[in-house]
Design an enzyme around this catalytic site. Structure first.
Site, PDB file in Angstrom:
ATOM      1  N   SER A 129       0.839  -1.202   0.000  1.00 32.60           N
ATOM      2  CA  SER A 129       0.000   0.000   0.000  1.00 32.60           C
ATOM      3  C   SER A 129       0.876   1.254   0.000  1.00 32.60           C
ATOM      4  CB  SER A 129      -0.959  -0.065   1.182  1.00 32.60           C
ATOM      5  OG  SER A 129      -1.921   0.946   1.064  1.00 32.60           O
ATOM      6  N   ASP A 146      -9.201  -4.026  -5.649  1.00 37.02           N
ATOM      7  CA  ASP A 146      -8.726  -3.066  -4.650  1.00 37.02           C
ATOM      8  C   ASP A 146      -9.385  -1.708  -4.894  1.00 37.02           C
ATOM      9  OD1 ASP A 146      -7.193  -1.306  -3.039  1.00 37.02           O
ATOM     10  OD2 ASP A 146      -5.488  -2.683  -3.121  1.00 37.02           O
ATOM     11  N   HIS A 173      -8.122  -4.789  -1.082  1.00 39.78           N
ATOM     12  CA  HIS A 173      -6.967  -4.206  -0.384  1.00 39.78           C
ATOM     13  C   HIS A 173      -6.684  -4.921   0.936  1.00 39.78           C
ATOM     14  CE1 HIS A 173      -4.151  -0.826  -0.027  1.00 39.78           C
ATOM     15  NE2 HIS A 173      -4.405  -0.844   1.272  1.00 39.78           N
TER      16      HIS A 173
HETATM   17  P1  4NP Z   1      -2.763   1.990   3.129  1.00 42.93           P
HETATM   18  O1  4NP Z   1      -3.497   2.529   1.819  1.00 42.93           O
HETATM   19  O2  4NP Z   1      -1.319   2.290   3.065  1.00 42.93           O
HETATM   20  O3  4NP Z   1      -3.151   0.576   3.250  1.00 42.93           O
HETATM   21  O4  4NP Z   1      -3.377   2.792   4.280  1.00 42.93           O
HETATM   22  C1  4NP Z   1      -3.622   3.805   1.365  1.00 42.93           C
HETATM   23  C2  4NP Z   1      -4.712   4.093   0.601  1.00 42.93           C
HETATM   24  C3  4NP Z   1      -4.916   5.367   0.146  1.00 42.93           C
HETATM   25  C4  4NP Z   1      -4.016   6.357   0.453  1.00 42.93           C
HETATM   26  C5  4NP Z   1      -2.886   6.087   1.214  1.00 42.93           C
HETATM   27  C6  4NP Z   1      -2.690   4.806   1.676  1.00 42.93           C
HETATM   28  N1  4NP Z   1      -4.244   7.677   0.008  1.00 42.93           N
HETATM   29  O5  4NP Z   1      -3.426   8.548   0.212  1.00 42.93           O
HETATM   30  O6  4NP Z   1      -5.319   7.898  -0.554  1.00 42.93           O
END
Ligand code: 4NP
Length: 578
Positions: free
Chosen positions: A439, A518, A550
């Protein structure tokens, strides 16, 4: 270590249950765990004894259970990982599962219940709504700012928090009065950060930095008076927590909390410290003055413990032999980053320099504390040293540090990851490094490989953000706002901070793993990145996981996501023989 042995270690690690949260009903302790392979809710007696699975899986989120009933409400994804949710209920004694609210298609992010009232905030492509339900009916109370997230409810008030004053660096509380229908935004001081509130009668408990560092405060929803949370015992003042990982009210109106400092936690009721084993406490619940905590460390998979004198184990979770022999040992370290700022990291190593994986956490508002984690532990147990930096923007080190990421994603946070890489090479951990993350961690991995291709020997990016602009366009109301807040509204930076802008500079082997459904880091921008890679000379692998999203909510899903990365590392970056 040969590949067969590595696969067997990964299978063993994936079968070790993770426990995310714990709560108490009238008669039972309930917890959210993937024991048996899929995240579901489990029920166990206050004194231990037999456990049983209350629900079919996978379960996404549990509303904090109440102590006057055995009914538990929870959400399930109904879009093959796409994170569109419906609300179900089950009974902690009988375990009968039924659909409680047949919500229209939306992402339910904040969720609480009280008696037969269920309340939540839910995002569609267009907007965030505040909803209530009684007896299966559904009422949309109003449209709220897109990051508003409900955290608790009483009979009278729905409370939550979010970026409600249009300042990306502050968080405000909201209080919705069910009797008047009035939605009030509250902050003790403009620009301060106020974290998810918990309500008891008219008293609203929240963490805030408005008076300097993070402390717990109480707001009276009727009088508007605010003051520091009061404690009968002073242990908590001596401990002086940097952050409050979890907090809430006992049934008789005392404050309990889990304090956090340098990747470790301690638990308190009314200011008095409870004995807990050393390590991290991701979850806690208090009923009739008894505290049940989820306890973990790098070498201790999450267990449920009755905190206090005996630290009685309700849910044991021993480390399997084949893993404990190969895992190495964990510790928190810290180093000076490029600009002199102190940055911490979790290191899991085997006592001498080796090929090392620099593992970058997601979030970015998250961290690698001293906890068991299937990804970090499967990498370490397959023969690598690991350093997992808590780069600026991470939680756990106070608001000033966390907010450094806002307006600068992929900037100084990436430089901290580079500093962690250099530190590991200079301090007897790494002979050579690979970079890996999921992510936001996958994002930093791709950005790092494009902007500083000499720094790492190869990289593994899971569910990466490849192109901020494309992702922003594909997101629902909540994640659109997430991007805007993270960039501090400077959307002109989106291209400059996108890995796809630097894909032509990638020189080292890269493995990308992404899931079909995702909805947070969507597949299409990743496909575009891979298409660009395909027109270059370098070595790459690309894996798409069918019918997954996700959140990885089964042991099999974890193997599907992690195995390609580990096999890639073995091919491109084989661990040295022990
Ligand atoms: P995470 O995913 O790292 O699993 O929290 C994300 C999803 C979206 C964003 C950042 C991380 N975003 O900036 O939109």
């Amino acid at each position: 270590m040969d590949i067969k042995e590595t696969v067997s270690i990964l299978e063993t690690v994936a079968s070790v249950p993770v426990i995310n949260s714990v709560g108490t009903t009238k008669d039972r302790v309930v917890y959210h765990s993937n024991h048996g392979g899929t995240f579901t809710l489990w029920s166990v007696g206050f004194d231990g004894g037999p456990k049983f699975r209350m629900t079919s899986g996978p379960v996404e989120q549990m509303a904090e259970p109440r102590h006057d009933s055995n009914t538990v409400y929870y959400t399930k994804d109904v879009a093959k990982g796409g994170e569109l949710h419906k609300i179900y209920s089950s009974d902690a004694i009988e375990g009968k599962e039924s659909l409680a609210v047949d919500t229209p298609q939306m992402r339910i992010e904040g969720f609480a219940s009280k008696g037969n009232l269920i309340a939540f905030t839910g995002a569609t492509k267009e907007e965030m709504g505040l909803f209530t339900s009684k007896g299966g009916s559904l009422e949309k109370r109003q449209v709220v700012p897109p990051s508003a997230t409900l955290s608790d409810t009483s009979e009278r008030y729905l409370v939550g928090s979010g970026v409600l004053a249009k300042n990306p660096r502050s968080l405000e509380l909201f209080i919705f009065d069910l009797s008047s229908g009035k939605f009030t935004v509250y902050t003790p001081k403009a620009g301060s950060v106020n974290k998810p509130p918990k309500i008891h009668g008219t008293e609203v408990l929240f963490e805030s930095d408005f008076a300097g560092k993070n402390h717990l405060h109480v707001l009276n929803a009727e009088s508007g008076e605010v003051g520091p949370a009061r404690f009968a015992f002073e242990d908590c003042n001596r401990y002086d927590a940097v952050e409050h990982q979890n907090y809430g009210w006992t049934d008789d109106g005392k404050v309990w909390f889990v304090g956090k400092k340098e990747g470790e936690c301690k638990a308190f009721i009314d200011g008095g410290e409870l004995a807990t084993p050393p390590g991290y406490i991701p979850g806690m619940t208090v009923v009739r003055r008894k505290a049940y905590v989820v306890h973990t460390s790098v070498v201790q998979p999450p267990s449920v413990v009755e905190a206090g004198a005996g630290n009685r184990l309700l849910v044991e979770n021993p480390l399997p032999q084949g893993v404990s022999q190969n895992l190495g040992s964990g510790r928190m370290v810290h180093f000076e980053s490029f600009d002199g700022r102190r940055v911490s990291a979790l290191v899991v190593d085997h006592g001498s320099p080796r090929r090392t994986v620099v593992l970058v956490h997601g979030g970015p508002w998250s961290e690698y504390p001293d906890t068991w984690g299937p990804i970090i532990c499967s990498i370490a147990a397959s023969g690598y040293n690991v350093i997992a930096p808590n780069y600026r923007g991470s939680t756990g080190y106070g608001e000033e540090f966390r907010l450094l990421d806002i307006g600068d994603p992929g900037g100084a946070d990436l430089k901290d990851v580079v500093a962690a890489t250099d530190w590991a090479k200079q301090n007897g951990i790494a002979t050579e490094t690979a970079i890996m993350g999921y992510s936001y961690g996958g994002y930093i991995t791709l950005l790092g490989l494009g902007k500083q291709p000499e720094q790492w020997s190869c990289g593994v990016a899971g569910a990466p953000i490849a192109d901020w602009k494309a992702m922003h366009g594909l997101s629902d109301a909540l994640y659109r706002e997430f991007v805007e807040v993270l960039f501090g509204k400077k959307l002109e930076l989106l291209d400059d901070r996108s890995p796809v802008t630097y894909v032509k500079n990638v020189r080292k082997p890269v493995c990308i793993i992404a899931s079909q459904n995702d909805s947070r880091t969507p597949l299409k921008p990743v496909l575009r990145y891979v298409t660009e890679l395909a027109s270059q000379q370098g070595t790459f692998e690309f894996h798409t996981m069918p019918d997954m999203g996700h959140a990885v909510n089964t042991a099999q899903g974890l193997i599907d996501i992690v195995l390609p990365g580990i096999l890639f590392l073995h091919k491109q970056f084989a661990p040295e023989a022990a």
